[in-house]
Design a protein around this motif. Structure first.
Motif, PDB file in Angstrom:
ATOM      1  N   HIS A 189      -7.202  -1.470  12.737  1.00 26.02           N
ATOM      2  CA  HIS A 189      -6.409  -0.261  13.106  1.00 26.02           C
ATOM      3  C   HIS A 189      -6.708   0.838  11.805  1.00 26.02           C
ATOM      4  O   HIS A 189      -6.060   1.041  10.685  1.00 26.02           O
ATOM      5  N   PRO A 190      -6.814   1.951  12.473  1.00 20.54           N
ATOM      6  CA  PRO A 190      -7.176   3.054  11.102  1.00 20.54           C
ATOM      7  C   PRO A 190      -6.036   2.997  10.903  1.00 20.54           C
ATOM      8  O   PRO A 190      -6.120   3.538   8.594  1.00 20.54           O
ATOM      9  N   ALA A 191      -4.826   3.361  10.899  1.00 20.28           N
ATOM     10  CA  ALA A 191      -3.346   3.350  10.158  1.00 20.28           C
ATOM     11  C   ALA A 191      -2.975   1.959   9.866  1.00 20.28           C
ATOM     12  O   ALA A 191      -2.875   2.441   8.556  1.00 20.28           O
ATOM     13  N   PHE A 192      -3.329   1.198  10.069  1.00 22.21           N
ATOM     14  CA  PHE A 192      -3.468  -0.280   9.352  1.00 22.21           C
ATOM     15  C   PHE A 192      -3.859  -0.190   7.404  1.00 22.21           C
ATOM     16  O   PHE A 192      -3.952  -0.355   6.648  1.00 22.21           O
ATOM     17  N   ALA A 193      -5.065   0.530   7.583  1.00 21.83           N
ATOM     18  CA  ALA A 193      -5.898   0.841   6.650  1.00 21.83           C
ATOM     19  C   ALA A 193      -5.814   1.508   6.044  1.00 21.83           C
ATOM     20  O   ALA A 193      -6.079   2.016   4.774  1.00 21.83           O
ATOM     21  N   ARG A 194      -5.101   2.580   5.828  1.00 20.57           N
ATOM     22  CA  ARG A 194      -4.241   3.926   5.519  1.00 20.57           C
ATOM     23  C   ARG A 194      -4.064   2.924   4.844  1.00 20.57           C
ATOM     24  O   ARG A 194      -2.949   4.436   4.127  1.00 20.57           O
ATOM     25  N   GLY A 195      -3.124   2.082   5.777  1.00 24.23           N
ATOM     26  CA  GLY A 195      -1.783   1.910   4.649  1.00 24.23           C
ATOM     27  C   GLY A 195      -0.230   2.283   6.014  1.00 24.23           C
ATOM     28  O   GLY A 195       0.688   2.576   5.198  1.00 24.23           O
ATOM     29  N   ASP A 196      -0.479   3.136   6.637  1.00 22.45           N
ATOM     30  CA  ASP A 196       0.459   3.833   7.382  1.00 22.45           C
ATOM     31  C   ASP A 196       1.557   2.791   8.238  1.00 22.45           C
ATOM     32  O   ASP A 196       0.957   2.438   9.673  1.00 22.45           O
ATOM     33  N   THR A 197       2.075   1.149   7.326  1.00 24.19           N
ATOM     34  CA  THR A 197       2.807   0.549   7.403  1.00 24.19           C
ATOM     35  C   THR A 197       3.996   1.215   7.878  1.00 24.19           C
ATOM     36  O   THR A 197       4.626   0.975   7.056  1.00 24.19           O
ATOM     37  N   PRO A 212       0.733  -0.894  -0.005  1.00 24.59           N
ATOM     38  CA  PRO A 212       0.199  -0.002  -0.158  1.00 24.59           C
ATOM     39  C   PRO A 212       0.622   1.070   0.026  1.00 24.59           C
ATOM     40  O   PRO A 212       1.374   1.137   0.524  1.00 24.59           O
ATOM     41  N   LYS A 213       0.393   2.105  -0.803  1.00 27.00           N
ATOM     42  CA  LYS A 213       1.015   3.615  -0.576  1.00 27.00           C
ATOM     43  C   LYS A 213       3.107   4.196  -0.758  1.00 27.00           C
ATOM     44  O   LYS A 213       3.023   4.212  -0.692  1.00 27.00           O
ATOM     45  N   LEU A 214       2.488   2.668  -2.371  1.00 29.14           N
ATOM     46  CA  LEU A 214       4.006   2.368  -3.134  1.00 29.14           C
ATOM     47  C   LEU A 214       4.091   3.243  -4.275  1.00 29.14           C
ATOM     48  O   LEU A 214       2.915   2.483  -5.248  1.00 29.14           O
ATOM     49  N   PRO A 215       4.191   4.304  -4.322  1.00 30.49           N
ATOM     50  CA  PRO A 215       4.151   5.044  -5.145  1.00 30.49           C
ATOM     51  C   PRO A 215       4.354   4.207  -6.387  1.00 30.49           C
ATOM     52  O   PRO A 215       5.623   3.652  -6.602  1.00 30.49           O
ATOM     53  N   ALA A 216       4.088   4.279  -7.877  1.00 32.81           N
ATOM     54  CA  ALA A 216       3.830   3.402  -9.434  1.00 32.81           C
ATOM     55  C   ALA A 216       5.838   3.710  -9.480  1.00 32.81           C
ATOM     56  O   ALA A 216       6.132   2.292  -9.429  1.00 32.81           O
ATOM     57  N   GLY A 217       6.635   4.699  -9.187  1.00 34.13           N
ATOM     58  CA  GLY A 217       8.274   5.104  -9.970  1.00 34.13           C
ATOM     59  C   GLY A 217       8.847   4.218  -9.334  1.00 34.13           C
ATOM     60  O   GLY A 217       9.775   3.571  -9.579  1.00 34.13           O
ATOM     61  N   LEU A 218       8.843   4.375  -8.112  1.00 28.10           N
ATOM     62  CA  LEU A 218       9.451   3.752  -6.738  1.00 28.10           C
ATOM     63  C   LEU A 218       9.028   2.389  -7.143  1.00 28.10           C
ATOM     64  O   LEU A 218      10.137   1.784  -6.927  1.00 28.10           O
ATOM     65  N   ARG A 219       8.261   2.212  -6.816  1.00 32.09           N
ATOM     66  CA  ARG A 219       8.077   0.324  -7.292  1.00 32.09           C
ATOM     67  C   ARG A 219       8.911   0.002  -8.174  1.00 32.09           C
ATOM     68  O   ARG A 219       9.663  -1.228  -8.307  1.00 32.09           O
ATOM     69  N   ASP A 220       8.650   0.271  -9.302  1.00 31.32           N
ATOM     70  CA  ASP A 220       9.211  -0.229 -10.781  1.00 31.32           C
ATOM     71  C   ASP A 220      11.219  -0.093 -10.541  1.00 31.32           C
ATOM     72  O   ASP A 220      11.543  -1.162 -11.342  1.00 31.32           O
ATOM     73  N   ARG A 221      11.361   1.161  -9.657  1.00 32.04           N
ATOM     74  CA  ARG A 221      13.004   1.145  -9.421  1.00 32.04           C
ATOM     75  C   ARG A 221      13.311   0.503  -8.422  1.00 32.04           C
ATOM     76  O   ARG A 221      14.175  -0.574  -9.252  1.00 32.04           O
ATOM     77  N   ILE A 222      12.508  -0.397  -7.758  1.00 32.39           N
ATOM     78  CA  ILE A 222      13.216  -1.342  -6.764  1.00 32.39           C
ATOM     79  C   ILE A 222      12.950  -2.683  -7.456  1.00 32.39           C
ATOM     80  O   ILE A 222      13.539  -3.662  -7.193  1.00 32.39           O
ATOM     81  N   CYS A 223      11.477  -2.952  -8.600  1.00 32.71           N
ATOM     82  CA  CYS A 223      11.796  -4.418  -9.159  1.00 32.71           C
ATOM     83  C   CYS A 223      12.420  -4.659 -10.018  1.00 32.71           C
ATOM     84  O   CYS A 223      13.318  -5.203  -9.847  1.00 32.71           O
ATOM     85  N   ASN A 224      12.629  -3.076 -10.911  1.00 32.70           N
ATOM     86  CA  ASN A 224      13.420  -3.746 -12.084  1.00 32.70           C
ATOM     87  C   ASN A 224      15.354  -4.329 -11.232  1.00 32.70           C
ATOM     88  O   ASN A 224      16.435  -4.319 -11.806  1.00 32.70           O
ATOM     89  N   ALA A 225      15.725  -3.704  -9.735  1.00 28.88           N
ATOM     90  CA  ALA A 225      17.213  -3.467  -9.258  1.00 28.88           C
ATOM     91  C   ALA A 225      16.758  -4.269  -8.913  1.00 28.88           C
ATOM     92  O   ALA A 225      17.835  -5.375  -9.113  1.00 28.88           O
ATOM     93  N   ALA A 226      16.261  -5.051  -8.052  1.00 28.24           N
ATOM     94  CA  ALA A 226      16.103  -6.357  -8.262  1.00 28.24           C
ATOM     95  C   ALA A 226      15.781  -7.661  -8.933  1.00 28.24           C
ATOM     96  O   ALA A 226      16.995  -8.716  -8.808  1.00 28.24           O
ATOM     97  N   VAL A 227      15.439  -7.624 -10.443  1.00 29.46           N
ATOM     98  CA  VAL A 227      15.421  -8.743 -11.240  1.00 29.46           C
ATOM     99  C   VAL A 227      17.017  -7.779 -12.033  1.00 29.46           C
ATOM    100  O   VAL A 227      18.016  -8.921 -11.707  1.00 29.46           O
ATOM    101  N   LYS A 228      17.950  -6.452 -11.941  1.00 26.05           N
ATOM    102  CA  LYS A 228      19.262  -6.468 -12.212  1.00 26.05           C
ATOM    103  C   LYS A 228      19.986  -7.523 -11.741  1.00 26.05           C
ATOM    104  O   LYS A 228      20.930  -8.334 -11.906  1.00 26.05           O
TER     105      LYS A 228
END
Lengths: 490, 170
Positions: A429-437, A246-262
């Motif tokens: 918990h409201p913080a979990f529902a918001r994705g503030d984990t 949750p709350k992971l911006p798409a750009g950051l997600r792609d950078r992490i996934c691509n770094a992992a593949v590399k």
């Protein structure tokens, strides 16, 4: 390309059953270990064969490399699946399996060895452009370790160089805590890993634990199957995992996934692996480690991709190419996993033992219950406290949370204390529902996560039911089904 | 009501062992401390009850004198007690004895029998399901009993160590 005919599963409990199921669907016969202290595992009834293994304490049998290989060869198996834990990340085991002429369902031994040395793995990650946190390695110069660790800055995480699974980790928040953190981490690392060598790195405050499922084949193709967020942890061990994060911006997600593949491609990675990262509140990410096996939480990835990761593992182990390219991987909906543990979460997560006297498994649309115990099974201190994994899928996160809470309430393992209600409180918990984990979630919200006291009415009802459940008392007094009266008539 | 002959038992919640409840099973209802509660058995281990006007499903099972009950996903342990017993089960061995909070195995012994120790000194380390715990001295004194060896397993409430103060008899 070799076809696996008969698979030995060097594991137990839920993961052994989970592997049996896929192998059976693929037409592969299965053999699982049977130990005198572990005769209630659900895989024993589902596998084609069992082989008795020996060891005291019982876990020794699952850590005995020659014993496991003998069990596999004696039963005519041509491959070994290590599952997770036990020998799954032991390079010597992978090597011994191949030397015995069997297929090891996992990466080649040298890759396990590289990633198993957390310091070597970090160095390797750096060469592949993967960010790492500032650190100090004791092995470089033991005499100056404390001084160099101090120079990294605080808060500082001190951990065993050979460690993993949250064991042997200590946080020093101030310079004056460092000496104690070093001595505790060293003692724990020596005990758990037989290696007291330490490593210190900057502790990222409020980190989120994000990991990437990667897969490689022997033809050199490497893909990722998306990320999982595993930030809800206690004592550095995961309790709740989900995908997508949750709350992971798409750009950051792609950078992490691509770094992992590399990273995986550079390591010539084959089979299933997981690249673990921490992500700071301002969106920086750092390499943590790579796990060279199937993860406990792999079902959340299965639920959002529709893939069977064990099937992919077995196919890759047979030398087949991955049946899909990166662009073929489709992600749908949201999946959450909760680890059902034998512990009293409200008393400091203290483990409990007992016997499964009543077992009720949840079900329904989008609900998967990978259960490692059967009715009547003793729950002892001999094995890990994880009894089952509850995994749900929904079109979105809100639906997944709702399904999970309902399924947790339906889950019952009476006779031993489990953490299902605690998990439900985390989910609502409201913080979990918001994705503030982040990994500090449980500690930060400890007070709000405490259970409400039962009301007098609730206590009276439970007492009445308790008495009704006593066989000697209830025999003549409590109406049986279809024999009830008045307001209770259906 | 043709008959109101009741079966009776005394129960206590494991978390509040000092409070006892009288429960009577009669033909019309289960009476908890004199108050009638409507319950129905729906299936093996599954019961229905009323709470604030709503029907609730509960699960329950007996294991000897221990009764496990789950309401809305939350389970409790309830014990049947012999009402003639004077008090809740106390740990044997007096103030100087430490008992196992959970089943496990002895990881290391940091003292030996006969050794003098100070309050707060670490005596032994135990482990259960990967969780380690140090047992420390509860008082100043001498180690009177250290019944377990390294590697030995024990059950919940087993005595791990007993200390005696200089004034104690052996």
């Amino acid at each position: 390309m070799t076809t696996i005919q008969k698979l030995f599963i060097a594991n137990r409990a839920e993961i052994a059953l989970r592997i049996v199921r896929t192998a059976r669907r693929m037409g592969i016969a299965t053999v699982v270990p049977l130990h005198s202290q572990d005769q209630f595992g659900p895989a024993l009834a589902e596998a084609d064969e069992t082989v008795e293994v020996f060891g005291t304490p019982a876990v020794a049998a699952w850590l005995d490399i020659p014993g496991m290989i003998r069990a596999a060869t004696d039963s005519g198996c041509d491959a070994i699946h290590p599952g997770y834990g036990f020998l799954s990340e032991n390079a010597a085991f992978a090597k011994a399996v191949e030397e015995a002429g069997l297929i090891f369902v996992g990466p080649p031994a040298p890759v396990i060895e590289l990633m198993g040395d957390k310091i070597a793995a970090r160095r390797f990650a750096v060469t592949q452009g993967m960010p790492v946190t500032p650190s100090a390695d004791e092995a470089e110069d033991p005499a100056t370790f404390e001084q160099r660790a101090r120079a990294v800055g605080f808060p500082l995480l001190v951990k065993g160089a050979a460690g993993g699974g949250g064991k042997g980790m200590q946080i020093a928040r101030r310079a004056e805590d460092l000496a104690n953190a070093i001595s505790v981490a060293r003692a724990e690392s020596q005990r758990y890993f037989g290696d007291g060598r330490l490593f210190a790195e900057r502790f990222v405050e409020q980190p989120r634990h994000i990991e990437v499922q990667v897969f490689g084949d022997t033809q050199g193709s490497v893909i990722h199957l998306g990320e999982r967020e595993c930030s809800i942890q206690r004592r550095f061990q995961k309790l709740i995992e989900e995908s997508p994060a949750p709350k992971l911006p798409a750009g950051l997600r792609d950078r992490i996934c691509n770094a992992a593949v590399k990273l995986a491609a550079a390591a010539k990675y084959v089979n299933a692996g997981t690249v673990e990262c921490i992500v700071s509140p301002n969106g920086e990410f750092f390499f943590l480690e790579m796990n060279t096996r199937l993860q406990v939480e792999h079902p959340v990835t299965e639920m959002v991709t529709g893939l069977d990761l064990v099937e992919l593992q077995l196919r890759v182990a047979q030398g087949e190419p991955l049946p899909l390219d990166q662009d073929d991987v489709q992600f749908g909906g949201h999946a959450i996993e909760c680890r059902i543990l034998a512990e009293d979460a409200d008393a400091g997560f203290v483990p409990d033992t007992g016997k499964v006297l009543l077992l009720n498994m949840p079900g329904g649309p989008g609900v998967r219950f990978d259960c490692g115990v059967t009715l009547g099974a003793p729950v002892t201190a001999d094995f890990d406290s994880m009894l089952a994994k509850l995994v749900v899928h929904g079109a979105d996160r809100t639906l997944a949370i709702s399904r999970m809470r309902s399924a947790l309430a339906e889950t019952a393992m009476l006779g031993v204390t489990i953490n299902n209600d605690f998990l439900s409180r985390v989910l609502q918990h409201p913080a979990f529902a918001r994705g503030d984990t982040d990994t500090g979630f449980l500690e930060r919200h400890k007070a709000e996560l405490a259970p409400a006291a039962f009301t007098d009415d609730e206590r009276q009802l439970m007492l009445a039911i308790a008495a009704s459940a006593a066989p000697d008392l209830s025999a003549t007094c409590i109406p049986e089904p279809y024999a009830s009266m008045g307001a209770w008539r259906n | 009501m043709a008959q109101l002959i009741a079966k009776m038992t005394t129960l206590q919640f494991s978390d509040t062992p000092d409070t006892r409840h009288q429960v009577q099973l009669r033909t019309d209802a289960v009476y908890v401390d004199g108050k009638p509660v409507q319950v129905r058995k729906a299936a093996a281990g599954s019961f229905m009850g009323m709470l604030n006007g709503c029907t609730e499903r509960l699960r329950a099972v007996a294991h000897g004198d221990t009764l496990y009950v789950q309401l809305r996903g939350r389970s409790v342990r309830i014990n049947r007690v012999d009402p003639t017993r004077a008090s809740a089960i106390g740990a044997a061995g007096g103030a100087g004895a430490s008992h196992a909070p959970m089943p496990g195995v002895v990881v290391s012994l940091l003292v030996a029998a006969g050794q003098h120790v100070g309050k707060g000194d670490a005596l032994l380390v135990i482990e259960s399901m990967k969780l380690q715990m140090t047992i420390s001295a509860t008082l100043d004194g001498e180690v009177a009993e250290l019944p377990l060896a390294v590697g030995q397993t024990f059950q919940r409430n087993d005595m791990l160590v007993r200390l005696r103060t200089s004034g104690d008899a052996a």
